[in-house]
Design an enzyme around this catalytic site. Sequence first.
Site, PDB file in Angstrom:
ATOM      1  N   ASP A 108     -10.902   3.396   3.523  1.00 34.02           N
ATOM      2  CA  ASP A 108     -11.340   1.996   3.481  1.00 34.02           C
ATOM      3  C   ASP A 108     -12.865   1.904   3.331  1.00 34.02           C
ATOM      4  O   ASP A 108     -13.394   0.859   2.961  1.00 34.02           O
ATOM      5  CB  ASP A 108     -10.962   1.299   4.797  1.00 34.02           C
ATOM      6  CG  ASP A 108      -9.769   0.370   4.664  1.00 34.02           C
ATOM      7  OD1 ASP A 108      -9.571  -0.183   3.570  1.00 34.02           O
ATOM      8  OD2 ASP A 108      -9.059   0.187   5.665  1.00 34.02           O
ATOM      9  N   LYS A 166       0.844  -1.204   0.000  1.00 38.22           N
ATOM     10  CA  LYS A 166       0.000   0.000   0.000  1.00 38.22           C
ATOM     11  C   LYS A 166       0.875   1.248   0.000  1.00 38.22           C
ATOM     12  O   LYS A 166       0.654   2.175  -0.789  1.00 38.22           O
ATOM     13  CB  LYS A 166      -0.947  -0.012   1.215  1.00 38.22           C
ATOM     14  CG  LYS A 166      -2.070  -1.034   1.079  1.00 38.22           C
ATOM     15  CD  LYS A 166      -2.870  -1.263   2.362  1.00 38.22           C
ATOM     16  CE  LYS A 166      -3.877  -2.391   2.129  1.00 38.22           C
ATOM     17  NZ  LYS A 166      -4.709  -2.723   3.277  1.00 38.22           N
ATOM     18  N   GLN A 197      -4.841  -1.327   9.331  1.00 36.03           N
ATOM     19  CA  GLN A 197      -4.860  -2.675   8.764  1.00 36.03           C
ATOM     20  C   GLN A 197      -5.576  -3.632   9.714  1.00 36.03           C
ATOM     21  O   GLN A 197      -5.297  -3.667  10.919  1.00 36.03           O
ATOM     22  CB  GLN A 197      -3.405  -3.148   8.506  1.00 36.03           C
ATOM     23  CG  GLN A 197      -3.294  -4.483   7.800  1.00 36.03           C
ATOM     24  CD  GLN A 197      -3.818  -4.457   6.368  1.00 36.03           C
ATOM     25  OE1 GLN A 197      -3.856  -3.416   5.710  1.00 36.03           O
ATOM     26  NE2 GLN A 197      -4.238  -5.606   5.880  1.00 36.03           N
TER      27      GLN A 197
HETATM   28  N1  GUN Z   1      -7.396  -6.523   5.893  1.00 36.39           N
HETATM   29  C1  GUN Z   1      -7.710  -7.252   4.796  1.00 36.39           C
HETATM   30  N2  GUN Z   1      -8.223  -6.465   3.825  1.00 36.39           N
HETATM   31  C2  GUN Z   1      -8.227  -5.209   4.329  1.00 36.39           C
HETATM   32  C3  GUN Z   1      -8.636  -3.954   3.789  1.00 36.39           C
HETATM   33  O1  GUN Z   1      -9.122  -3.833   2.657  1.00 36.39           O
HETATM   34  N3  GUN Z   1      -8.478  -2.886   4.622  1.00 36.39           N
HETATM   35  C4  GUN Z   1      -7.969  -2.995   5.871  1.00 36.39           C
HETATM   36  N4  GUN Z   1      -7.867  -1.883   6.613  1.00 36.39           N
HETATM   37  N5  GUN Z   1      -7.589  -4.148   6.403  1.00 36.39           N
HETATM   38  C5  GUN Z   1      -7.716  -5.244   5.622  1.00 36.39           C
END
Ligand code: GUN
Length: 288
Positions: A120, A53, A97
């Site tokens: 998100d 990311k 996350q």
């Molecule tokens: N864990 C797995 N997929 C995601 C996501 O799209 N966003 C976040 N914040 N955590 C995740």
Amino acid sequence: MTARIIDGKALAEELRQGFKARVEALAARGQKPGLAVILVGADPASQVYVRNKVNGCLAIGMHSEQIVYDAAVDPQIVLARIAALNADPAIHGILVQLPLPGHFDEGQVLAAIAAEKDVDGFHAENVGALAQGNPRFIPCTPYGVMKMFEKSGVDLAGKEAVVIGRSNIVGKPMALLLINAGATVTVCNSRTRDLAGHTRRADILVAAVGKAKFVSADMVKPGAVVIDVGINRLQDGPDAGKLCGDVDFAACQEVAGQITPVPGGVGPMTITMLLANTIEAAERKAGI
Ligand code: GUN
């Protein structure tokens, strides 16, 4: 019949190239898009996702910071950092996350993120907006899937869509997006009675169940569009250590009309749509 492969890697690259001019225009106005990514703990898969990311941002000229805490951190420390990021003008998007360690209240953490920086799309306000058909931020993975439908010329109106998986991250927002697009939507899970009876009716089948090769060829309607959201690491057998989706790709490819591979399907699109959401947040702030 062998299915057409929906190439998420190529589409992701095409979209990311297109983002560069928007990032430059924002930077010229003093609003270079900035994403803060918070990771609690040292889960190896989460570490890879977070690194990808941050690097995805940097590759297109965005600002990004990674904030890492020990798994045993006091949640109040993370909440205080989120409050500081909410007030930081260099940050347009904040992502925590998931999953968080067990002593965290996930809902409390997600609610602490300013809704206008919730790239998100997990804040209750943004989930509500999506449910009402008026989204502000669309959760990245289902947003990427919708882009793949668009690019592949898949018309969703009136189609039978089946989503396997009911998570807040993928299954539920995916179902809402399909509903908003006019599909007839069924949300199943790994324990659904007569699951194959449901999936065999699906013109659109989205697998987000987290079990390797869970969807077999006999569960797929001939000609269906099959979207594989799973990322599983095979534990044993000749392919041990390799990545594998929730769909038995080799077998389902012979039945489906279109299908996404793993890797190179939905995965690259998820981070791409995170970049898109962060750019959109910066554009909104800049009044563009
Ligand atoms: N864990 C797995 N997929 C995601 C996501 O799209 N966003 C976040 N914040 N955590 C995740």
